[in-house]
Scaffold this motif. Structure first.
Motif, PDB file in Angstrom:
ATOM      1  N   GLY A  57     -14.317  39.744  -8.853  1.00 56.01           N
ATOM      2  CA  GLY A  57     -15.016  40.719  -8.009  1.00 56.01           C
ATOM      3  C   GLY A  57     -16.433  40.310  -7.661  1.00 56.01           C
ATOM      4  N   THR A  58     -17.065  39.554  -8.528  1.00 57.00           N
ATOM      5  CA  THR A  58     -18.444  39.116  -8.266  1.00 57.00           C
ATOM      6  C   THR A  58     -18.496  37.717  -7.662  1.00 57.00           C
ATOM      7  OG1 THR A  58     -18.722  38.204 -10.497  1.00 57.00           O
ATOM      8  CG2 THR A  58     -19.375  40.517 -10.152  1.00 57.00           C
ATOM      9  N   GLY A  59     -17.327  37.082  -7.538  1.00 55.54           N
ATOM     10  CA  GLY A  59     -17.280  35.742  -6.972  1.00 55.54           C
ATOM     11  C   GLY A  59     -17.834  34.670  -7.894  1.00 55.54           C
ATOM     12  N   GLN A  60     -17.805  34.939  -9.198  1.00 55.89           N
ATOM     13  CA  GLN A  60     -18.316  33.972 -10.172  1.00 55.89           C
ATOM     14  C   GLN A  60     -17.175  33.395 -11.005  1.00 55.89           C
ATOM     15  OE1 GLN A  60     -21.236  36.769 -11.970  1.00 55.89           O
ATOM     16  NE2 GLN A  60     -22.643  35.032 -11.725  1.00 55.89           N
ATOM     17  N   SER A  61     -17.501  32.321 -11.711  1.00 53.00           N
ATOM     18  CA  SER A  61     -16.557  31.750 -12.667  1.00 53.00           C
ATOM     19  C   SER A  61     -17.233  31.703 -14.029  1.00 53.00           C
ATOM     20  CB  SER A  61     -16.157  30.337 -12.243  1.00 53.00           C
ATOM     21  OG  SER A  61     -17.253  29.456 -12.413  1.00 53.00           O
ATOM     22  N   LEU A  62     -16.443  31.548 -15.071  1.00 54.86           N
ATOM     23  CA  LEU A  62     -17.017  31.450 -16.411  1.00 54.86           C
ATOM     24  C   LEU A  62     -17.950  30.250 -16.542  1.00 54.86           C
ATOM     25  CD1 LEU A  62     -14.138  32.501 -18.828  1.00 54.86           C
ATOM     26  CD2 LEU A  62     -16.380  33.567 -18.572  1.00 54.86           C
ATOM     27  N   ALA A  63     -17.711  29.213 -15.762  1.00 55.15           N
ATOM     28  CA  ALA A  63     -18.571  28.024 -15.809  1.00 55.15           C
ATOM     29  C   ALA A  63     -20.006  28.360 -15.387  1.00 55.15           C
ATOM     30  CB  ALA A  63     -18.002  26.930 -14.920  1.00 55.15           C
ATOM     31  N   GLU A  64     -20.178  29.401 -14.567  1.00 54.88           N
ATOM     32  CA  GLU A  64     -21.507  29.804 -14.101  1.00 54.88           C
ATOM     33  C   GLU A  64     -22.225  30.731 -15.085  1.00 54.88           C
ATOM     34  OE1 GLU A  64     -21.522  30.789  -9.680  1.00 54.88           O
ATOM     35  OE2 GLU A  64     -19.383  30.894 -10.212  1.00 54.88           O
ATOM     36  N   ILE A  65     -21.528  31.185 -16.084  1.00 54.43           N
ATOM     37  CA  ILE A  65     -22.076  32.144 -17.042  1.00 54.43           C
ATOM     38  C   ILE A  65     -22.647  31.388 -18.235  1.00 54.43           C
ATOM     39  CG2 ILE A  65     -21.517  34.112 -18.549  1.00 54.43           C
ATOM     40  CD1 ILE A  65     -21.344  34.726 -15.527  1.00 54.43           C
ATOM     41  N   ASP A  66     -23.897  31.704 -18.587  1.00 52.51           N
ATOM     42  CA  ASP A  66     -24.542  31.030 -19.711  1.00 52.51           C
ATOM     43  C   ASP A  66     -24.075  31.570 -21.064  1.00 52.51           C
ATOM     44  OD1 ASP A  66     -26.065  29.312 -18.118  1.00 52.51           O
ATOM     45  OD2 ASP A  66     -27.580  30.857 -17.812  1.00 52.51           O
ATOM     46  N   TYR A  67     -23.963  32.884 -21.164  1.00 53.90           N
ATOM     47  CA  TYR A  67     -23.579  33.503 -22.431  1.00 53.90           C
ATOM     48  C   TYR A  67     -22.630  34.662 -22.184  1.00 53.90           C
ATOM     49  CZ  TYR A  67     -27.640  31.011 -24.177  1.00 53.90           C
ATOM     50  OH  TYR A  67     -28.536  30.037 -24.485  1.00 53.90           O
ATOM     51  N   VAL A  68     -21.697  34.850 -23.093  1.00 57.11           N
ATOM     52  CA  VAL A  68     -20.838  36.030 -23.116  1.00 57.11           C
ATOM     53  C   VAL A  68     -21.075  36.681 -24.470  1.00 57.11           C
ATOM     54  CG1 VAL A  68     -18.479  36.907 -23.048  1.00 57.11           C
ATOM     55  CG2 VAL A  68     -19.115  34.950 -21.624  1.00 57.11           C
ATOM     56  N   VAL A  69     -21.534  37.930 -24.446  1.00 60.22           N
ATOM     57  CA  VAL A  69     -21.846  38.645 -25.683  1.00 60.22           C
ATOM     58  C   VAL A  69     -20.884  39.826 -25.786  1.00 60.22           C
ATOM     59  CG1 VAL A  69     -23.631  39.845 -26.994  1.00 60.22           C
ATOM     60  CG2 VAL A  69     -24.266  37.992 -25.423  1.00 60.22           C
ATOM     61  N   PHE A  70     -20.031  39.794 -26.794  1.00 56.97           N
ATOM     62  CA  PHE A  70     -19.042  40.855 -26.985  1.00 56.97           C
ATOM     63  C   PHE A  70     -19.608  41.945 -27.876  1.00 56.97           C
ATOM     64  CE2 PHE A  70     -16.308  37.024 -26.469  1.00 56.97           C
ATOM     65  CZ  PHE A  70     -15.660  37.416 -25.316  1.00 56.97           C
ATOM     66  N   HIS A  71     -19.307  43.189 -27.538  1.00 55.59           N
ATOM     67  CA  HIS A  71     -19.618  44.305 -28.429  1.00 55.59           C
ATOM     68  C   HIS A  71     -18.343  44.563 -29.231  1.00 55.59           C
ATOM     69  CE1 HIS A  71     -20.866  48.009 -30.192  1.00 55.59           C
ATOM     70  NE2 HIS A  71     -19.835  48.637 -29.653  1.00 55.59           N
ATOM     71  N   GLN A  72     -18.293  43.990 -30.391  1.00 50.59           N
ATOM     72  CA  GLN A  72     -17.150  44.177 -31.275  1.00 50.59           C
ATOM     73  C   GLN A  72     -17.584  43.729 -32.652  1.00 50.59           C
ATOM     74  OE1 GLN A  72     -14.473  45.278 -33.169  1.00 50.59           O
ATOM     75  NE2 GLN A  72     -13.812  45.564 -31.074  1.00 50.59           N
ATOM     76  N   ALA A  73     -17.518  44.623 -33.581  1.00 44.71           N
ATOM     77  CA  ALA A  73     -17.973  44.309 -34.936  1.00 44.71           C
ATOM     78  C   ALA A  73     -16.880  43.605 -35.734  1.00 44.71           C
ATOM     79  CB  ALA A  73     -18.426  45.580 -35.629  1.00 44.71           C
ATOM     80  N   ASN A  74     -16.189  42.681 -35.097  1.00 46.57           N
ATOM     81  CA  ASN A  74     -15.112  41.967 -35.762  1.00 46.57           C
ATOM     82  C   ASN A  74     -15.118  40.527 -35.265  1.00 46.57           C
ATOM     83  OD1 ASN A  74     -12.397  40.810 -36.018  1.00 46.57           O
ATOM     84  ND2 ASN A  74     -11.847  42.820 -36.829  1.00 46.57           N
TER      85      ASN A  74
END
Length: 108
Positions: A57-74
């Motif tokens: 939807g944003t026209g991006q790929s994961l390669a363009e993303i510097d960090y992915v931060v999950f909200h999950q305490a596991n």
């Protein structure tokens, strides 16, 4: 789920009774309880497709993303999601021991 205190199951004096659930686990009907297996299955079933939809939807790929931060305490869930997305370890920082933050995609 919190068993008592809502419209379906009104709070009563018994709602406060602390009961032993398992070894080392005690709770009343007012304490939050999670179905760990269902939370795990939900995360693995829903998170990756939702991230891919967001990126499309944003026209991006994961390669363009510097960090992915999950909200999950596991950490097991986080690591499994990281591997499913084929992300390098460095792109998925963990702060589980300090605090929880919402899932966000960060780019420079």
């Amino acid at each position: 789920m919190i068993r008592d205190g809502g419209a379906r199951h009104k709070m009563s004096r018994h709602s406060f009774d602390i009961k032993k659930i398992a070894q080392g686990i005690y709770r009343s009907r007012l304490h939050l309880e999670l179905d760990g297996i269902e939370v795990f299955n939900f995360a693995l079933r829903e998170v990756v497709p939702n991230i891919k939809t967001l990126l499309t939807g944003t026209g991006q790929s994961l390669a363009e993303i510097d960090y992915v931060v999950f909200h999950q305490a596991n950490r097991l869930i986080n690591e499994t999601l990281r591997k499913m997305l084929r992300l390098e370890t460095e792109k998925v920082p963990y702060s589980i021991r300090e605090f929880a933050i919402p899932a966000v995609l960060l780019s420079r």
